[in-house]
Structure formats: C-alpha cells, structure tokens
Scaffold this motif. Structure first.
Motif, PDB file in Angstrom:
ATOM      1  N   CYS A  58      22.508   9.262  18.933  1.00 51.89           N
ATOM      2  CA  CYS A  58      22.225   7.871  18.613  1.00 51.89           C
ATOM      3  C   CYS A  58      20.900   7.725  17.897  1.00 51.89           C
ATOM      4  O   CYS A  58      19.945   8.340  18.243  1.00 51.89           O
ATOM      5  N   LYS A  59      20.894   6.852  16.929  1.00 49.66           N
ATOM      6  CA  LYS A  59      19.667   6.505  16.238  1.00 49.66           C
ATOM      7  C   LYS A  59      19.095   5.293  16.949  1.00 49.66           C
ATOM      8  O   LYS A  59      19.827   4.390  17.324  1.00 49.66           O
ATOM      9  N   ASP A  60      17.805   5.258  17.110  1.00 51.97           N
ATOM     10  CA  ASP A  60      17.184   4.157  17.825  1.00 51.97           C
ATOM     11  C   ASP A  60      16.923   2.998  16.870  1.00 51.97           C
ATOM     12  O   ASP A  60      15.868   2.907  16.259  1.00 51.97           O
ATOM     13  N   ASP A  61      17.933   2.135  16.709  1.00 55.20           N
ATOM     14  CA  ASP A  61      17.792   0.971  15.845  1.00 55.20           C
ATOM     15  C   ASP A  61      16.789  -0.019  16.416  1.00 55.20           C
ATOM     16  O   ASP A  61      16.233  -0.830  15.690  1.00 55.20           O
ATOM     17  N   ASN A  62      16.555   0.039  17.723  1.00 48.83           N
ATOM     18  CA  ASN A  62      15.602  -0.870  18.339  1.00 48.83           C
ATOM     19  C   ASN A  62      14.187  -0.609  17.845  1.00 48.83           C
ATOM     20  O   ASN A  62      13.387  -1.524  17.765  1.00 48.83           O
ATOM     21  N   LEU A  63      13.853   0.645  17.510  1.00 51.10           N
ATOM     22  CA  LEU A  63      12.523   0.963  17.013  1.00 51.10           C
ATOM     23  C   LEU A  63      12.281   0.275  15.676  1.00 51.10           C
ATOM     24  O   LEU A  63      11.230  -0.320  15.460  1.00 51.10           O
ATOM     25  N   GLN A  64      13.259   0.328  14.763  1.00 51.40           N
ATOM     26  CA  GLN A  64      13.102  -0.347  13.479  1.00 51.40           C
ATOM     27  C   GLN A  64      12.949  -1.851  13.686  1.00 51.40           C
ATOM     28  O   GLN A  64      12.073  -2.479  13.099  1.00 51.40           O
ATOM     29  N   ALA A  65      13.779  -2.439  14.531  1.00 51.79           N
ATOM     30  CA  ALA A  65      13.702  -3.879  14.785  1.00 51.79           C
ATOM     31  C   ALA A  65      12.350  -4.243  15.390  1.00 51.79           C
ATOM     32  O   ALA A  65      11.751  -5.255  15.021  1.00 51.79           O
ATOM     33  N   TYR A  66      11.852  -3.402  16.299  1.00 53.81           N
ATOM     34  CA  TYR A  66      10.556  -3.650  16.935  1.00 53.81           C
ATOM     35  C   TYR A  66       9.428  -3.627  15.904  1.00 53.81           C
ATOM     36  O   TYR A  66       8.588  -4.517  15.863  1.00 53.81           O
ATOM     37  N   GLU A  67       9.420  -2.589  15.055  1.00 54.60           N
ATOM     38  CA  GLU A  67       8.361  -2.473  14.061  1.00 54.60           C
ATOM     39  C   GLU A  67       8.457  -3.576  13.005  1.00 54.60           C
ATOM     40  O   GLU A  67       7.445  -4.097  12.553  1.00 54.60           O
ATOM     41  N   MET A  68       9.671  -3.964  12.624  1.00 46.90           N
ATOM     42  CA  MET A  68       9.828  -5.063  11.674  1.00 46.90           C
ATOM     43  C   MET A  68       9.384  -6.385  12.290  1.00 46.90           C
ATOM     44  O   MET A  68       8.851  -7.250  11.599  1.00 46.90           O
ATOM     45  N   ASP A  69       9.576  -6.533  13.593  1.00 40.59           N
ATOM     46  CA  ASP A  69       9.125  -7.737  14.281  1.00 40.59           C
ATOM     47  C   ASP A  69       7.597  -7.810  14.290  1.00 40.59           C
ATOM     48  O   ASP A  69       7.024  -8.883  14.126  1.00 40.59           O
TER      49      ASP A  69
END
Length: 153
Positions: free
Chosen positions: A18-29
C-alpha cells in the motif's frame, strides 16, 4: 505455526503493497494557504551549505504571495510600489503536482513552462523550496549552485 506464518506473510504483503496516500494529503493540507516570501538564497552546489548570496524581501516585495489549495490549484501575486503604496501588478494562476516520496513540487502557471522545486522544509509556518531549474555556477567551482526560496505564513 502455519497460521502464524500465514498471518505474518499477509501482514508483510499488506504493509509493502500500500502507498500511504494519507501522507500526501497531510503534507498538502500543511501546504495549503498563503505563503509570503522572506528571502532567496544561493547556496553552493558543492557542499549545499555555503551561502553565496542572500536577498531578503523588503518593501512591497514582502507582500508577494504564493497560494496553494488541496485541489492542486496554485497562484502567485506580485506587488510593486513605494513605501506603503503597494499595488498588485500581476497574479499568475495554474496548477501544481506534489510527490510526497521525492518531495518534488511541480508548478505550472498558465502560459509558462513547468517549474520544479524540491521541498526542503515544510511546517505549519515555514516553507523552503530548492529550485530545480535555471541554476548555474556562481562561485567558479564548475558545480551549479542552488537557489532556495523561503516563505512564511
């Protein structure tokens, strides 16, 4: 024993696939919102430490704003003027891409080429970008020096 081995195998597969899509969303936030330019530095490409030039934002330049939204929209507003009489002279709008693994930020304003930056620092208050284009050797060591742009909230 077989059940434990099977459980371990499935757990390992799940963790690596799994790729951690939450990390991208967190950093974009964290990135979303207004960022004001503070300074631009040219740092030696040889050691990535020695500061060769520093330009601190002053006057109307401190109003220049880079703005991000989480839907990949970006804008840049530039101001000029004298003293307290600052006027916005241009507002560029476009889109951006962001790869949380490589920390590569690509910005494309309308009618301009894509510009890539490496996100060096990203916190709730600080954003520091290393320019990945247009860098050249300024100190004569035959290694391109890197332009860093620092923004604050």
């Amino acid at each position: 024993m077989k059940k434990q081995l099977l459980l371990f195998a499935f757990s390992a597969l799940a963790l690596t696939s799994c790729k951690d899509d939450n990390l991208q969303a967190y950093e974009m936030d964290i990135m979303k919102g207004d960022w004001k330019i503070v300074k631009t530095e040219v740092i030696s490409g040889k050691d990535n430490k020695t500061v060769l030039e520093t330009d601190v934002a002053t006057g109307c330049e401190i109003k220049n704003t880079l703005f991000f939204r989480t839907d990949f929209y970006v804008s840049y507003s530039a101001y000029v003027g004298t003293g307290a009489d600052c006027q916005m002279v241009t507002k560029s709008e476009g889109s951006y891409t962001y790869d949380e693994g490589t920390k590569l930020l690509g910005i494309k304003f309308d009618k301009e080429a894509n510009m890539n930056y490496k996100v060096d620092i990203l916190t709730g208050q600080d954003l520091r970008l290393a320019q990945q284009f247009g860098n050249y050797d300024r100190d004569g060591d035959k290694i391109p020096d890197i332009t860093y742009i620092t923004y604050k909230r």
